[in-house]
Design a protein around this motif. Structure first.
Motif: not given
Length: 286
Positions: A179-199
């Motif tokens: 669910w933390i990852g879900a919030l990050i995924g909704l807050s960024v523009r690209t999947p690459e940014a979500a991966t970096s932000g998630g790690l």
């Protein structure tokens, strides 16, 4: 004469109710599981990474780590596994965030907007699908751990019920972190940014903990951080339930009552981040 407004397609209203929301979530879960099965390399890479961590930590660091008064590699091996299990389930956060960011990037939310479904079902379905994938990864990792010498009950008696409870706590922690990852995924523009932000935040969470070293060996100012870390609570709970060596002797409440602490932490994370994620999704969907 019919006006243009009258001829415009009407958007079906989302059906409410817990039962309807659950049914919609299952439909989205099935959709995501089918999608995952069609990308086998994603599942394969998700399995390889934790196996590599097990092998590297066990055979590279095993002989140089002191657990209690012992530097026996077998002791460290059995100490390590709870930390590796917990790290594996939390790293699913990056995949959850990237998947949701990818769906948004491709305009999938616009398609769901026209469907009579609960708004939160899109996110719940995604996190439930990630939970299934995490469970498969955890099962494979447990088999690998047994093959290299991990033995539940190594330091203290245990039983099948306690072992199952330990794995249930791990899956709950993994679900909470998605669910933390879900919030990050909704807050960024690209999947690459979500991966970096998630790690990027996961590394301090997992390493400033009792996962790989005894927290009492950390610098004094870091010990309270590690002991009150939700990740550490689950690791301590699993060591206690699995009968592994290296239980933290700390009097901090999460270390003294790790099973309850793990359960409370995970539920709080789900409640807080699901609420924030659904709110963010509705804003993007509005």
């Amino acid at each position: 004469m019919t006006s243009l407004t009258d001829r415009a397609p009407r958007v079906p209203a989302a059906r409410g109710g817990i039962a309807r929301s659950f049914a919609d979530s299952l439909v989205v879960t099935k959709r995501n599981l089918i999608r995952m099965s069609r990308i086998p390399e994603m599942i394969l890479f998700g399995l390889i990474q934790p196996v590599m961590f097990v092998i590297l930590f066990t055979y590279v660091f095993g002989g140089s780590m002191q657990i209690g008064n012992s530097t026996d590699p077998d002791v460290y091996k059995n100490f390590l596994m709870a930390g590796i299990f917990a790290q594996t389930v939390t790293f699913a956060t990056a995949g959850a965030g990237a998947g949701i960011a990818d769906d948004m990037h491709k305009g999938l939310i616009d398609r769901f907007r026209s469907l009579p479904m609960a708004r939160g079902a899109v996110l719940t379905g995604r996190t439930m699908a990630d939970l299934v994938q995490t469970a498969v990864t955890l099962l494979v990792l447990a088999v690998v751990a047994l093959l290299i010498g991990w033995r539940p009950g190594y330091a203290a008696p245990t039983n099948a019920g306690k072992i199952m409870l330990g794995f249930a706590l791990l899956l709950l922690l993994g679900y909470a972190f998605t669910w933390i990852g879900a919030l990050i995924g909704l807050s960024v523009r690209t999947p690459e940014a979500a991966t970096s932000g998630g790690l990027i935040w996961l590394f301090p969470v997992t390493f400033i903990s009792n996962a790989f070293v005894d927290s009492s060996k950390l610098p004094g100012w870091l010990q309270p951080v590690a002991e009150w870390n939700p990740f550490s609570a689950t690791v301590q709970a699993c060591r206690k339930l699995f009968g592994d060596p290296g239980l933290s002797p700390s009097d901090a409440w999460p270390m003294a009552y790790p099973v309850w602490a793990s359960l409370i932490y995970s539920i709080l994370i789900v409640v807080v981040f699901r609420t924030l994620s659904v709110r963010k999704y509705r804003r993007a969907d509005g």
